[in-house]
Design an enzyme around this catalytic site. Structure first.
Site, short mmCIF file in Angstrom:
data_model
loop_
_atom_site.label_atom_id
_atom_site.label_comp_id
_atom_site.label_asym_id
_atom_site.label_seq_id
_atom_site.Cartn_x
_atom_site.Cartn_y
_atom_site.Cartn_z
N LYS A 155 -5.82 65.36 92.30
CA LYS A 155 -6.03 66.74 92.77
C LYS A 155 -4.89 67.67 92.39
CE LYS A 155 -8.96 65.48 96.71
NZ LYS A 155 -9.10 65.50 98.20
N ILE A 156 -3.65 67.20 92.58
CA ILE A 156 -2.49 68.04 92.27
C ILE A 156 -2.45 68.35 90.78
CG2 ILE A 156 0.03 68.07 92.17
CD1 ILE A 156 -0.04 66.33 94.76
N THR A 234 7.51 65.21 90.57
CA THR A 234 7.26 65.62 91.95
C THR A 234 6.39 64.56 92.65
OG1 THR A 234 5.38 66.95 91.17
CG2 THR A 234 7.46 68.11 91.56
N ASP A 260 12.14 66.32 92.15
CA ASP A 260 12.01 66.59 93.57
C ASP A 260 12.06 65.29 94.37
OD1 ASP A 260 11.53 68.38 95.81
OD2 ASP A 260 9.52 67.51 95.93
N HIS A 297 12.76 66.55 97.94
CA HIS A 297 11.36 66.17 98.22
C HIS A 297 10.65 67.27 99.01
CE1 HIS A 297 8.79 62.27 98.55
NE2 HIS A 297 8.02 63.33 98.46
N GLN A 298 10.74 68.50 98.48
CA GLN A 298 10.23 69.66 99.20
C GLN A 298 9.00 70.29 98.56
OE1 GLN A 298 13.90 72.18 98.38
NE2 GLN A 298 12.34 73.73 97.99
N ALA A 299 8.45 69.65 97.54
CA ALA A 299 7.32 70.27 96.84
C ALA A 299 6.14 70.54 97.77
CB ALA A 299 6.88 69.39 95.67
N PHE A 300 5.95 69.68 98.76
CA PHE A 300 4.83 69.83 99.69
C PHE A 300 5.06 70.92 100.72
CE2 PHE A 300 7.82 67.69 102.37
CZ PHE A 300 7.45 68.00 103.68
#
Length: 332
Positions: A155-156, A234, A260, A297-300
């Protein structure tokens, strides 16, 4: 009586989003700052479910301790589950996850890393704050017409592909289970990994971490890439062999890296260690390169994603206790 849930590795933003979502469910949520491990698993006695995040430990010993405490449900408030020993959990408890919280968040962040590295925005920002308005060393390249290799087309990645097509970029993808209909509709091709490595100016990782994909990017795969390639991750840290990446950066085979995630991130990511010395020599070396961006780890991390994570996690728990199982993780 309200269901009792033990939350581990809780940050202030977690507590805010789950408290708001819990108004609908009325669960008795106990928030703990520590990460789940063998030393604090005792806190799960008498709870109906345990909720964990990416850096909590759910190995065989912890799983057995949870089972001994009567825990029947382990709810991950994330998509990845590589920190859970699924074999140990089989027949002991159900594992559920949040398969998609905001694919737009991660796709957009991936693009942000590409643009920031290419146009050297962090370096330029630090310069101008110091009164240096020179353009020397800040030259980038047109994204238009360049080739991006996408490894994993879930999906991403599909959202990212649509975004990159808007830039006029050429897309080559690799996936064990290609979606040829999507490829035709969006005018890109699937290829072998070797073909992707050879042709790509930028490579972006969006595949899950499995035994097959661990250290997918290593010294051998890097040797097949274009000189000056940009690598973006990511996904999960262990998709890249970090020392191989560092060697690639040192010998200029890798021109840029946007990370990330990091394979040993659990000791640092999501924590403030600014008053300490980073004693992980590999991470310290990565941070020393001016053509590398490392983020925590902030992509979300968007408002929409946190709302979706909270609602899906709590709905997963509600469904389980009503005899339904949604978003279960099983051994394939």
């Amino acid at each position: 009586m309200a269901l009792k849930i033990a939350f581990y590795d809780t940050k202030p933003y977690d507590e805010r989003s789950f408290k708001e979502a819990n108004e609908k469910y009325g669960f008795d949520i106990r928030y703990y700052k520590g990460r789940l491990n063998l030393n604090n698993v005792v806190l799960t006695k008498g709870v109906d479910a345990v909720c964990i995040f990416v850096n909590d430990t759910a190995d065989a010993e912890v799983i057995q301790a949870l089972a001994d405490n009567g825990v029947k449900l382990l709810a991950l408030r994330c998509a990845g589950y590589n920190n859970v020993d699924l074999k140990a959990a089989k027949d002991k408890m159900t594992i559920v996850r949040v398969p998609a919280y905001s694919p737009y968040a991660v796709a957009e962040y991936t693009l942000a890393l590409m643009l920031s590295l290419n146009r050297k925005i962090p370096r330029a920002t630090m310069r101008t704050r110091d009164g240096n308005f020179s353009l020397h060393g800040l030259m980038g390249f047109d994204m238009h017409g360049k080739t991006v290799g996408i490894i994993g087309t879930g999906k991403i990645a599909k959202i990212l592909i649509k975004i990159l097509k808007g830039f006029g970029m050429n897309i080559i993808a690799y996936d064990l289970f290609p979606d040829y209909n999507f490829a035709r509709e969006n005018h890109f091709i699937y290829a072998s990994l070797d073909e992707l490595y050879k042709a790509s100016d930028i490579i972006s990782l969006h595949c899950p971490l499995t035994e097959q994909t661990k250290y997918l990017i290593n010294d051998y795969s890097i040797s097949k890439m274009k000189d000056g390639v940009m690598i973006i991750n990511t996904g999960r840290g262990q998709l890249i062999h970090t020392n191989a990446l560092i060697e690639g950066l040192k010998n200029k085979k890798v021109g840029y890296a946007g990370l990330d995630v990091y394979e040993e991130e659990s000791e640092y990511f999501y924590e403030d260690v600014s008053d300490k010395i980073i004693d992980d020599d590999t991470l310290a070396r990565l941070l020393s390169f001016n053509n590398v961006i490392v983020t925590s780890h902030q992509a979300f991390f968007t408002k929409e994603a946190l709302v979706n994570i909270a609602n899906t996690t709590l709905q997963n728990i509600k469904d389980f206790h009503e005899g339904k199982i949604e978003n279960e993780v099983t051994i394939s």
